[in-house]
Design a protein around this motif. Structure first.
Motif, PDB file in Angstrom:
ATOM      1  N   GLY A  19     -10.574   9.241  14.210  1.00 12.34           N
ATOM      2  CA  GLY A  19     -11.330   8.283  13.408  1.00 12.34           C
ATOM      3  C   GLY A  19     -10.457   7.409  12.552  1.00 12.34           C
ATOM      4  O   GLY A  19     -10.850   7.009  11.456  1.00 12.34           O
ATOM      5  N   GLU A  20      -9.291   7.090  13.058  1.00 16.46           N
ATOM      6  CA  GLU A  20      -8.385   6.225  12.310  1.00 16.46           C
ATOM      7  C   GLU A  20      -8.159   4.932  13.093  1.00 16.46           C
ATOM      8  O   GLU A  20      -8.308   4.903  14.322  1.00 16.46           O
ATOM      9  CB  GLU A  20      -7.041   6.934  12.086  1.00 16.46           C
ATOM     10  CG  GLU A  20      -7.113   8.139  11.173  1.00 16.46           C
ATOM     11  CD  GLU A  20      -7.418   7.751   9.730  1.00 16.46           C
ATOM     12  OE1 GLU A  20      -6.873   6.750   9.242  1.00 16.46           O
ATOM     13  OE2 GLU A  20      -8.227   8.456   9.100  1.00 16.46           O
ATOM     14  N   VAL A  21      -7.793   3.901  12.370  1.00 13.30           N
ATOM     15  CA  VAL A  21      -7.507   2.634  13.029  1.00 13.30           C
ATOM     16  C   VAL A  21      -6.116   2.677  13.651  1.00 13.30           C
ATOM     17  O   VAL A  21      -5.261   3.481  13.259  1.00 13.30           O
ATOM     18  CB  VAL A  21      -7.589   1.450  12.043  1.00 13.30           C
ATOM     19  CG1 VAL A  21      -9.019   1.197  11.659  1.00 13.30           C
ATOM     20  CG2 VAL A  21      -6.719   1.697  10.822  1.00 13.30           C
ATOM     21  N   ASN A  23      -4.295  -0.220  14.046  1.00 15.94           N
ATOM     22  CA  ASN A  23      -3.665  -1.509  13.773  1.00 15.94           C
ATOM     23  C   ASN A  23      -2.507  -1.409  12.787  1.00 15.94           C
ATOM     24  O   ASN A  23      -2.029  -2.406  12.270  1.00 15.94           O
ATOM     25  CB  ASN A  23      -4.711  -2.491  13.238  1.00 15.94           C
ATOM     26  CG  ASN A  23      -5.409  -1.948  11.996  1.00 15.94           C
ATOM     27  OD1 ASN A  23      -5.024  -0.906  11.460  1.00 15.94           O
ATOM     28  ND2 ASN A  23      -6.425  -2.628  11.532  1.00 15.94           N
ATOM     29  N   ASN A  25      -2.682   0.129   9.913  1.00 25.09           N
ATOM     30  CA  ASN A  25      -3.159   0.277   8.545  1.00 25.09           C
ATOM     31  C   ASN A  25      -3.581   1.696   8.199  1.00 25.09           C
ATOM     32  O   ASN A  25      -3.952   1.968   7.063  1.00 25.09           O
ATOM     33  CB  ASN A  25      -4.343  -0.662   8.296  1.00 25.09           C
ATOM     34  CG  ASN A  25      -3.915  -2.107   8.253  1.00 25.09           C
ATOM     35  OD1 ASN A  25      -2.801  -2.406   7.844  1.00 25.09           O
ATOM     36  ND2 ASN A  25      -4.773  -2.999   8.691  1.00 25.09           N
ATOM     37  N   SER A  26      -3.552   2.580   9.172  1.00 21.30           N
ATOM     38  CA  SER A  26      -3.950   3.956   8.865  1.00 21.30           C
ATOM     39  C   SER A  26      -2.847   4.661   8.082  1.00 21.30           C
ATOM     40  O   SER A  26      -1.677   4.616   8.465  1.00 21.30           O
ATOM     41  CB  SER A  26      -4.220   4.732  10.154  1.00 21.30           C
ATOM     42  OG  SER A  26      -4.368   6.106   9.847  1.00 21.30           O
ATOM     43  N   PRO A  27      -3.221   5.323   7.008  1.00 22.91           N
ATOM     44  CA  PRO A  27      -2.206   6.077   6.265  1.00 22.91           C
ATOM     45  C   PRO A  27      -1.676   7.271   7.052  1.00 22.91           C
ATOM     46  O   PRO A  27      -0.717   7.902   6.641  1.00 22.91           O
ATOM     47  CB  PRO A  27      -2.939   6.517   5.000  1.00 22.91           C
ATOM     48  CG  PRO A  27      -4.379   6.500   5.372  1.00 22.91           C
ATOM     49  CD  PRO A  27      -4.542   5.409   6.390  1.00 22.91           C
ATOM     50  N   TYR A  28      -2.324   7.580   8.162  1.00 24.38           N
ATOM     51  CA  TYR A  28      -1.892   8.727   8.956  1.00 24.38           C
ATOM     52  C   TYR A  28      -0.982   8.325  10.108  1.00 24.38           C
ATOM     53  O   TYR A  28      -0.565   9.177  10.882  1.00 24.38           O
ATOM     54  CB  TYR A  28      -3.117   9.465   9.518  1.00 24.38           C
ATOM     55  CG  TYR A  28      -3.907  10.178   8.451  1.00 24.38           C
ATOM     56  CD1 TYR A  28      -3.572  11.463   8.056  1.00 24.38           C
ATOM     57  CD2 TYR A  28      -4.955   9.546   7.815  1.00 24.38           C
ATOM     58  CE1 TYR A  28      -4.280  12.109   7.067  1.00 24.38           C
ATOM     59  CE2 TYR A  28      -5.677  10.189   6.814  1.00 24.38           C
ATOM     60  CZ  TYR A  28      -5.331  11.471   6.448  1.00 24.38           C
ATOM     61  OH  TYR A  28      -6.024  12.111   5.459  1.00 24.38           O
TER      62      TYR A  28
ATOM     63  N   LYS B 446      -7.121  -0.285   0.262  1.00 24.12           N
ATOM     64  CA  LYS B 446      -6.215  -0.771   1.299  1.00 24.12           C
ATOM     65  C   LYS B 446      -7.013  -1.297   2.487  1.00 24.12           C
ATOM     66  O   LYS B 446      -7.929  -0.630   2.955  1.00 24.12           O
ATOM     67  CB  LYS B 446      -5.297   0.370   1.749  1.00 24.12           C
ATOM     68  CG  LYS B 446      -4.287  -0.064   2.798  1.00 24.12           C
ATOM     69  CD  LYS B 446      -3.503   1.125   3.322  1.00 24.12           C
ATOM     70  CE  LYS B 446      -2.582   0.684   4.451  1.00 24.12           C
ATOM     71  NZ  LYS B 446      -1.943   1.798   5.125  1.00 24.12           N
ATOM     72  N   PHE B 447      -6.618  -2.459   2.961  1.00 19.85           N
ATOM     73  CA  PHE B 447      -7.296  -3.009   4.133  1.00 19.85           C
ATOM     74  C   PHE B 447      -7.039  -2.101   5.336  1.00 19.85           C
ATOM     75  O   PHE B 447      -5.907  -1.735   5.620  1.00 19.85           O
ATOM     76  CB  PHE B 447      -6.798  -4.418   4.437  1.00 19.85           C
ATOM     77  CG  PHE B 447      -7.264  -4.932   5.769  1.00 19.85           C
ATOM     78  CD1 PHE B 447      -8.584  -5.289   5.962  1.00 19.85           C
ATOM     79  CD2 PHE B 447      -6.390  -5.007   6.840  1.00 19.85           C
ATOM     80  CE1 PHE B 447      -9.030  -5.738   7.193  1.00 19.85           C
ATOM     81  CE2 PHE B 447      -6.824  -5.455   8.073  1.00 19.85           C
ATOM     82  CZ  PHE B 447      -8.148  -5.818   8.249  1.00 19.85           C
ATOM     83  N   HIS B 499     -13.317   3.750  10.792  1.00 23.44           N
ATOM     84  CA  HIS B 499     -12.112   4.552  10.969  1.00 23.44           C
ATOM     85  C   HIS B 499     -11.455   4.759   9.613  1.00 23.44           C
ATOM     86  O   HIS B 499     -11.392   3.844   8.809  1.00 23.44           O
ATOM     87  CB  HIS B 499     -11.143   3.857  11.915  1.00 23.44           C
ATOM     88  CG  HIS B 499     -11.735   3.573  13.255  1.00 23.44           C
ATOM     89  ND1 HIS B 499     -12.322   2.370  13.565  1.00 23.44           N
ATOM     90  CD2 HIS B 499     -11.873   4.351  14.344  1.00 23.44           C
ATOM     91  CE1 HIS B 499     -12.775   2.418  14.805  1.00 23.44           C
ATOM     92  NE2 HIS B 499     -12.516   3.600  15.303  1.00 23.44           N
ATOM     93  N   GLY B 500     -10.965   5.955   9.412  1.00 23.56           N
ATOM     94  CA  GLY B 500     -10.221   6.214   8.198  1.00 23.56           C
ATOM     95  C   GLY B 500     -10.955   7.139   7.251  1.00 23.56           C
ATOM     96  O   GLY B 500     -12.138   7.460   7.438  1.00 23.56           O
ATOM     97  N   ARG B 536      -3.117   9.476   0.284  1.00 23.03           N
ATOM     98  CA  ARG B 536      -1.996   9.099   1.148  1.00 23.03           C
ATOM     99  C   ARG B 536      -1.647   7.654   0.874  1.00 23.03           C
ATOM    100  O   ARG B 536      -2.500   6.792   0.949  1.00 23.03           O
ATOM    101  CB  ARG B 536      -2.360   9.275   2.613  1.00 23.03           C
ATOM    102  CG  ARG B 536      -2.765  10.681   2.962  1.00 23.03           C
ATOM    103  CD  ARG B 536      -2.894  10.816   4.453  1.00 23.03           C
ATOM    104  NE  ARG B 536      -1.607  10.686   5.086  1.00 23.03           N
ATOM    105  CZ  ARG B 536      -0.761  11.694   5.262  1.00 23.03           C
ATOM    106  NH1 ARG B 536      -1.080  12.891   4.843  1.00 23.03           N
ATOM    107  NH2 ARG B 536       0.404  11.502   5.844  1.00 23.03           N
TER     108      ARG B 536
END
Lengths: 438, 537
Positions: A19-21, A23, A25-28, B446-447, B499-500, B536
């Protein structure tokens, strides 16, 4: 992502699953790469993969895909016993009557008529002076007959093979414009190889002058450019010839370096993740022509220095292993003549990088294990209640991967499909495996 | 079945609300609202502005007026910075940009048109023009040129002329420095006989900036924040006198005061619209400041410049219950924004419109005699506002809004500090056309990503209809179904994955396409609770 082959693809899939982007921009994102590397390293080198609270999967397979393409070649050295030595009681200093042409640092020396072996701590090639690793305890003497033998060896390839699979060198002198040079196929010592690489770069590039060096201390390569004419210097690891590039052999990552006057490799030459077979010695090494490994304690108990003689060794132990994959081994004998030893091993895997040139070693049919594992770790980090689903997936796939590997070994074996009633009917009985004791 | 939490955020019920800690911004309040409107109860892209004149005027327009010399004749009068006044007779040409009056000195957006005349039966209506640097001008009936008024006060000489005026108690009132002049009731051009001339608390504060009649009472505003009203209840005008109302309100410009519903709103010298109704009832200035009341004061101060305040224009658009105030963003030398208030709810809802660069504002009757907002711009064009097309002068503009960074404490206080795994965003909207709304997702500031939502019809399909079936009316009538041939009255919901994860989430909805609109009713977020992991970064 259609190919589902590169690290970038796998990383994106793991992010999407969690479930993360994708692009950037994901902190993961960077953490996911760490997860991929962790699992990739464990799969290649062995270890455990945690899949939940108090639950791990152990990996200890010798995957055919993880082995080095060619064995590491060692040259065992014969003893040096030319002339005599002078030693003084209470002093670590000694003098050869005849200067050895190569350095004997790390060699062991034994004075005739005495039982002890001493280690030479310092010596320079073609010099007569040397120092022991401690003060000489016996009576002083000169004109002492001796035997100096090399028993300890760093497992470093003495030669590097360049062929069509690694004979390209890609670099940039203008940002964004990649130049490609082709090395001459052949066998090189590390120093000769890096010199040849520099020569090819000089002939391929324009104004800048390149030099190359290899450090026997750090076991890393350095390529330098004077960046003449305002040029940049970027060593390219993601170019169109990345799959055939020498950069991996030299120990550089699958990524482009930043513009700098010099670049030094990330990995040591010949870093070993694990030894996987007895050493092969094709002359006089007992029945099997192999030197078997054993643990250090057993080795020193069974083969004390006082028993070391001139013969082809048939045992070794790992003296030390460093974090970068440097392994030092000790043999139980020294050969009469220079002797070739072949060492099969699993190299230290390169870090996976988030780009399309970075390709995991794991075969494509199993590569989704990386995706599931990274997904699981991200979800675990996020306290996502779906994490256990991916843990189960990963566990099942790992098990299947192991089963398939073992099944492949069986099905291609001599005894596949046969019922063996008695063990003694299986041919040569006494066949030691690496790590077993005689 | 979805097992996470669901948070519904209705939109359009609240406008900008920015001066709060992020977690305290109420559900549905916006922390950015640019070129959006709330009039339908949804958030829609602000309506467009149509370029009226096909013949550009040669200089920035500083005042514009919808002039009706009689009940059937409509003219558009525009004064320009070059000292000329132009008249349009309805052909949108302003007589090929030929001025009807020239040579007026140093015109600025402080200038104003004031309707008067008709003092006696059969007398023409008159349009007066106050500019503070020129003698008061008058346009009589449908004449084709302005003239200086016949009998100005004797002290109206270069360089001192009235700055503003209005009609009150059958007189044309003019204000200059600290003095009020009231014309003869029988002739609004006569300021020499049968007149009133009154100093308004001379010596106190600066010059008179503006005046306004609210609920039959004449108010004047002086520099320094002083407000006075005329005590004119006595039948004998000789007994009229000025009373001081306040000393800390003030007025930014002559055009900075309007009547909105049952309220007088005046923008003070620091740029805050002050509600005088609230002031009177609450007795506190703090409570009367609209920006502070709506909690957008700091935001507006930080995103606008006070440099142009003395040229501020304002209008109240009764048909839509909306007020507009011109402004300019930082470092600009001309106006480039409108502060927009919607009064259709009990609490006004604010937005900023940057699509319109209005130098001056006015109202103009449309063909149905409904007054619609118009403005004159520095580019020499008059623009008709509130157009269905989402274009300004034929060009596209961006409509955008952003909700507060929600930690969903409105669902449960305990979830505020937990990380959330965001699963989906559902956008409820009324279809507007075959284009997209872009939603930028921000997690913990954060974008993260941009998600597109199609704004077209997704209901059970189009009803059958026949083009032109309405006969001469030209109206297309549906033959069946829900009676909505294009499905535009059907609210739609599109749900897409998010997402995120993080503690807070915010959405920036925007659309920039040519002639594209949106009408958003609500956002719904599905999320699952995570834990108290460190952020994070």
């Amino acid at each position: 992502m259609a190919q589902f082959r590169t690290t970038a693809d796998i990383l994106d899939l793991a992010l999407i699953n969690a479930g993360e982007v994708t692009n950037g921009n994901s902190p993961y994102e960077s953490q996911t790469l760490n997860y991929l590397n962790r699992v990739h390293y464990t799969l290649v080198s062995g270890g455990t993969i945690p899949i939940g609270k108090d639950l791990t999967v152990e990996i200890d397979e010798i995957w055919s895909w993880s082995k080095a393409k060619s064995p590491l070649i060692l040259e065992l050295q014969p003893a040096y016993e030319t002339g005599t030595v002078t030693l003084t009681q209470g002093s670590e200093a000694g003098v050869f009557s005849s200067a050895p042409t190569s350095s004997l640092v790390g060699w062991h020396i034994k004075i005739e008529g005495r039982d002890e072996w001493f280690k030479i701590a310092s010596h320079t090639a073609s010099a007569t002076a040397f120092e022991l690793d401690a003060a000489y305890p016996d009576s002083s003497g000169s004109g002492l007959s001796f035997i100096a033998a090399k028993l300890d060896y760093d497992l470093i390839p003495d030669y590097i093979i360049v062929n069509d699979g690694n004979n390209k060198i890609e670099f940039q002198e203008t940002a964004g414009t990649t130049l490609t040079g082709t090395l001459t196929n052949g066998t090189y010592t590390p120093s000769d190889l890096i010199s040849h690489v520099a020569t090819v770069m000089n002939s391929t590039g324009g104004t800048p002058v390149y030099t190359g060096s290899y450090s026997t201390t750090t076991r890393k390569f350095t390529i330098a450019s004077d960046r003449g004419g305002g040029a940049v210097f970027v060593l390219v690891g993601t170019g169109s010839n990345a799959g055939f590039s020498i950069h991996k052999t030299l120990g550089f990552d699958d990524e482009n370096t930043t513009n700098a006057a010099s670049v030094t490799s990330t990995y040591v030459l010949g870093g070993i993740s694990r030894l996987i077979e007895p050493f092969r010695i094709h002359k006089g090494a007992g029945l099997d022509y192999q030197a078997y490994g054993t643990d250090a304690e057993s080795f020193h108990r069974n083969y004390p220095f006082c028993s070391v003689i001139e013969r082809c060794p048939d045992r070794f132990c790992v003296l030390k292993e460093s974090g970068d994959g440097t392994i030092t081994v000790r043999f139980n004998a020294y050969p009469k003549d220079k002797t070739r030893v072949e060492v099969e091993y699993v190299p230290v895997p390169r870090d996976l990088k988030d780009n399309s040139s970075s390709i995991p070693l794991i075969p494509r049919k199993h590569v989704d294990i990386l995706e599931d594992a990274a997904t699981f770790y991200i979800m675990l980090n996020k306290s996502d209640d779906r994490a256990q689903v991916y843990a189960n997936l990963m566990q099942g796939k790992l098990q299947a991967m192991k089963s398939q590997h073992r099944g492949s070994l069986q099905k291609t074996g001599n005894y596949f499909g046969r019922t063996i009633a008695r063990r003694e009917n299986m041919g040569p009985v006494k066949r030691l495996r690496y790590g077993e004791r005689n | 079945m979805y097992t996470g939490r669901i948070a519904h955020i209705p939109l359009g019920q609240m406008g900008l609300m920015t001066d709060l800690p992020p977690g305290d911004v109420p559900r549905g309040a916006l922390i950015k609202a640019n070129n959006v409107s709330y009039e339908t109860g949804l958030i829609t892209k602000a309506p467009g502005s149509f370029r009226y004149n096909t013949q550009v005027l040669p200089s920035p327009i500083i005042a514009v007026h919808d002039w009706w010399p009689d009940i059937v004749t409509q003219r558009l009068i525009a004064a320009c910075e070059n000292g000329s006044i132009y008249r349009d007779i309805g052909d949108r040409l302003f007589t090929s940009a030929t001025a009807i009056t020239t040579g007026l000195m140093n015109l600025t957006a402080k200038s104003m048109f004031v309707e008067g005349g008709n003092e006696t039966a059969g007398a023409d209506k008159k349009l007066f023009f106050f500019s503070s640097t020129n003698q008061v001008q008058v346009l009589t009936g449908d004449e084709s040129s302005f003239q200086a008024i016949d009998n100005p006060a004797t002290d109206w000489t270069t360089p001192n002329y009235p700055t503003c005026g209005l009609i009150h108690q059958n007189r044309l009132w003019a204000f200059m420095k600290q003095r009020a002049y009231a014309s003869d009731t029988g002739n609004h051009e006569n300021f020499t006989s049968n007149i009133l001339t009154q100093n308004i608390f001379p010596g106190e504060g600066g010059n008179i900036i503006g005046a306004f009649v609210f609920k039959g009472r004449l108010f004047t505003f002086k520099e320094g924040g002083f407000v006075y009203f005329l005590e004119d209840s006595d039948a004998d005008s000789d007994n009229w006198y000025w009373r001081k109302l306040a000393s800390n309100f003030g007025l930014a410009s002559p055009h900075a005061v309007i009547q909105a519903l049952n309220d007088m709103i005046a923008v003070n010298e620091s740029g805050s619209p002050i509600s005088y109704n609230a002031t009177e009832s609450l007795g506190e200035i703090e409570s009367a400041d609209l920006l502070r009341f709506l909690q957008i004061e700091n935001y507006i101060r930080n995103s606008s410049s006070t440099v142009g305040l003395e040229f501020l224009h304002s209008i109240y658009y009764e048909a839509k219950k909306q007020a507009f105030f011109t402004g300019r963003t930082s470092y600009r030398t001309t106006n480039n924004m409108l502060l927009h208030f919607d009064f259709n709810k009990e609490t006004p809802r604010a937005a900023i419109w940057t699509k319109d660069q209005a130098n001056c504002l006015a109202l103009r009757k449309d063909v149905n005699k409904v007054q619609r907002p118009i403005y004159g711009a520095a580019d020499g064009y008059v623009y008709l506002m509130d157009r269905e097309d989402r274009l300004v002068g034929g060009s596209a503009y961006t409509g955008e809004f952003k909700i507060g960074h929600q930690d969903f404490r409105f669902l449960d206080e305990t979830v505020a500090h937990k990380n959330k795994i965001f699963d989906y965003l559902a956008v409820e909207f009324v279809p507007c056309g075959t284009w997209d709304l872009s939603v930028d997702v921000f997690i913990d500031g954060k974008f993260i990503e941009t998600i597109s939502y199609a704004m077209d019809v997704r209901d059970d399909g189009l009803d059958t209809f026949t083009l032109g079936s309405g006969g001469s009316s030209g109206i297309t009538t549906p033959a069946g179904g829900d009676g909505d041939p294009l499905g535009r009255e059907e609210a739609q919901t599109i749900q897409k994955p998010l997402h995120g994860s993080g503690r807070r989430i915010s959405f920036h909805c925007r659309q920039s396409g040519s002639n594209q609109n949106f009408a958003i009713a609500s956002l719904t977020i599905g999320f699952r609770l995570s834990a108290e992991q460190a952020t994070r970064v």
